[in-house]
Every structure is written in C-alpha cells, then in structure tokens.
Design an enzyme around this catalytic site. Structure first.
Site, short mmCIF file in Angstrom:
data_model
loop_
_atom_site.label_atom_id
_atom_site.label_comp_id
_atom_site.label_asym_id
_atom_site.label_seq_id
_atom_site.Cartn_x
_atom_site.Cartn_y
_atom_site.Cartn_z
N HIS A 186 -14.21 21.34 -27.60
CA HIS A 186 -13.15 21.83 -28.50
C HIS A 186 -12.02 22.44 -27.68
O HIS A 186 -10.88 22.47 -28.12
CB HIS A 186 -13.72 22.85 -29.49
CG HIS A 186 -14.61 22.23 -30.52
ND1 HIS A 186 -14.11 21.57 -31.63
CD2 HIS A 186 -15.96 22.14 -30.63
CE1 HIS A 186 -15.11 21.12 -32.37
NE2 HIS A 186 -16.25 21.45 -31.78
N ASP A 193 -15.40 18.45 -35.48
CA ASP A 193 -16.60 18.72 -36.27
C ASP A 193 -16.36 18.15 -37.66
O ASP A 193 -15.30 18.40 -38.26
CB ASP A 193 -16.85 20.23 -36.38
CG ASP A 193 -17.30 20.84 -35.06
OD1 ASP A 193 -17.67 20.07 -34.15
OD2 ASP A 193 -17.25 22.08 -34.95
N TYR A 221 -30.02 19.12 -33.77
CA TYR A 221 -29.56 19.70 -32.51
C TYR A 221 -29.18 21.14 -32.81
O TYR A 221 -28.57 21.43 -33.84
CB TYR A 221 -28.33 18.93 -31.98
CG TYR A 221 -27.87 19.42 -30.62
CD1 TYR A 221 -28.48 18.95 -29.45
CD2 TYR A 221 -26.85 20.36 -30.50
CE1 TYR A 221 -28.07 19.41 -28.20
CE2 TYR A 221 -26.44 20.83 -29.27
CZ TYR A 221 -27.05 20.35 -28.11
OH TYR A 221 -26.66 20.81 -26.88
N HIS A 224 -26.29 22.67 -35.19
CA HIS A 224 -25.54 21.55 -35.77
C HIS A 224 -26.17 21.00 -37.05
O HIS A 224 -26.03 19.82 -37.35
CB HIS A 224 -25.36 20.44 -34.75
CG HIS A 224 -24.38 20.80 -33.67
ND1 HIS A 224 -24.64 21.76 -32.72
CD2 HIS A 224 -23.12 20.36 -33.42
CE1 HIS A 224 -23.59 21.88 -31.92
NE2 HIS A 224 -22.66 21.05 -32.32
N ASP A 226 -25.20 21.99 -39.97
CA ASP A 226 -24.19 22.02 -41.04
C ASP A 226 -22.94 21.23 -40.68
O ASP A 226 -21.93 21.29 -41.38
CB ASP A 226 -23.83 23.47 -41.40
CG ASP A 226 -23.24 24.22 -40.22
OD1 ASP A 226 -23.22 23.68 -39.08
OD2 ASP A 226 -22.78 25.36 -40.44
N HIS A 227 -22.97 20.52 -39.57
CA HIS A 227 -21.83 19.64 -39.24
C HIS A 227 -22.26 18.63 -38.19
O HIS A 227 -23.27 18.79 -37.52
CB HIS A 227 -20.63 20.46 -38.73
CG HIS A 227 -20.84 21.11 -37.39
ND1 HIS A 227 -21.57 22.28 -37.22
CD2 HIS A 227 -20.43 20.76 -36.15
CE1 HIS A 227 -21.57 22.62 -35.95
NE2 HIS A 227 -20.89 21.71 -35.25
N HIS A 229 -20.83 16.95 -34.81
CA HIS A 229 -19.81 17.16 -33.77
C HIS A 229 -19.62 15.88 -32.96
O HIS A 229 -20.58 15.27 -32.50
CB HIS A 229 -20.26 18.32 -32.86
CG HIS A 229 -19.51 18.40 -31.57
ND1 HIS A 229 -18.58 19.39 -31.30
CD2 HIS A 229 -19.55 17.62 -30.45
CE1 HIS A 229 -18.08 19.20 -30.08
NE2 HIS A 229 -18.65 18.14 -29.54
ZN ZN Z 1 -18.10 20.97 -32.40
#
Ligand code: ZN
Length: 245
Positions: A186, A193, A221, A224, A226-227, A229
């Site tokens: 990022h 994301d 992972y 992660h 909730d999203h 990446h």
């Molecule tokens: Zn991310």
C-alpha cells in the site's frame, strides 16, 4: 483548454495527413481521446511509447499467474495479452492493435487515463498528493493506474458487476494508523483491498490470479478475512487458504 485545442489540432493534422497518405483508416487516428490517442497500428515487433501505453491497458490480460512487462517492446507476451483482451470484448482476436482495439480502449478510459470503473480517489483513501509512501508521489500514482487497469480486467471477467476498493495507496502515516505491515505494498500505490459484494472475497482472490497480480492475500491469511488484498510485489505470493489458494 490548451489541452483540448492541442488535441483538436492533432486530430486535424492527422486528418490532413490521412488525406495525403491514404492510410488513415488503419489506426483509428481520427478519434480524439482526452487521455491518449494512438496514431498507428501496433503488432509484434513494434517498440515505442505507444506500445507502453498499450501495455499498461493490457496489464490485466497476461494469463494465469503471469505479469505483462510494461517495457515499450511488443513481444509475444503482449500479443497474447492483446488477443485475450480482444476476445474478452468480442473483437477479432488477431493480436494486432488497430481501430477496433483502440476504440474499445477509448471507450474504457476516462480523460485522466484511469479505466472508467475506477478512479484515483478510489485508490487513495489517505491523501490527495500521493506523497509520504515508500516511493515518489509520481511513482505511487503511476503504480495505482496500472493496478486499476488490472482491476478493470478483473471486473469485466466477473460479469461487469461493481467491485469495491476499500483501501489503496497509503503514506507511512496512514499505513501505521491502520496497522499495515511496515513493508506493505500500500506504501507503493499498487495495492488494492477489495471488499465483498456482489462477489465473494474468494471469488475475487481466485479470479485475480488471471489478471497480473503477484500478491494475493485473502480469507484464511492472517488479518484478511474481511477483504482480499491484491498487489504488484516483486515475487509471486498468493495465500487465501479458505479459498484453496
Ligand atoms: Zn491490503
């Protein structure tokens, strides 16, 4: 205003040269586009800045697990990516970028060169300057543009339904504030994301393998669930155990 005038002028010059030379029809040069207008057909063996512009937009079509080089040199990988793009949009899949391909790309890009379904503001929830990350602001913004074209391909492959970006570029300050990893992509501007809906996080992670993302982290992972990446790290690293990745 100056930009528009220059664009119109360029179009006029091209029209004029087209009348003289008579080869205007092959490259769609008469189409004035607010972002970028190609002035010649491109196929394998071509080199130049116009090839680079094409490669940026074909970044989402490298094939499973691959990444298309953005190097201004039209080689076999660019041909293959172009054929996938052409097939995806119902065009003749001949690996030659001409009028049909360019008109599709013009239809897909906004005047600031972002693909129509994504924007710089969507890829930067941190600041408006793109500064303070691990690279220069210009590089971060350029990286985000390339990621957006990959996301556009992902979106199209999943049936043209909306995809929600929940986080993109972060300065060091923004990254620390959300507890991001100290070496997070990022900070480079190339990470995105994605949130769930209408597609599941696993569908997004699985499909992303076809669209030029070296980094894929999703459900299962750590951190992660909730999203999903996606990023452009140096070496491939995919992990979304819940999704079988
Ligand atoms: Zn991310």
């Amino acid at each position: 205003m100056l930009r528009r005038t220059m664009r119109l002028l360029a179009t006029f010059v091209m029209l004029l040269s087209g009348i003289t030379v008579g080869t205007l029809a092959t490259a769609g040069t008469a189409h004035a586009d607010g972002c970028y207008t190609w002035s010649r057909s491109l196929s394998q063996g071509a080199t130049g800045a116009d090839v680079t512009e094409l490669q940026i937009r074909l970044g989402g079509y490298p094939g499973y697990g691959a990444v298309l080089a953005v190097d201004g040199s039209f080689g076999p990988a660019t041909t293959a990516a172009l054929k996938r793009f052409q097939s995806a949009y119902g065009l003749t899949s001949d690996g030659v970028a001409g009028t049909g391909t360019y008109n599709q790309l013009y239809a897909l890009q906004d005047d600031d060169c972002t693909p129509v379904h994504f924007s710089y503001s969507e890829l930067n929830d941190c600041n408006t300057t793109w500064s303070g990350g691990a690279v220069t602001a210009a590089t971060a913004k350029s990286n985000a543009l390339r990621t957006m074209w990959k996301l556009e391909a992902l979106r199209h492959a999943l049936g043209d339904q909306p995809i929600t970006v929940t986080s993109g570029f972060r300065s060091q300050t923004c990254n620390a504030a959300v507890g991001g990893a100290s070496d997070s992509r990022h900070l480079y501007g190339d990470a995105a994301d994605l949130g769930a809906g209408p597609h599941s996080l696993c569908t997004l992670a699985q499909q992303a393998r076809n669209h030029g993302f070296r980094g894929i982290l999703g459900p299962g992972y750590p951190g992660h669930n909730d999203h999903t990446h996606l990023d452009h790290r140096a070496a491939q690293y995919w992990s979304a155990p819940t999704c079988g990745i």
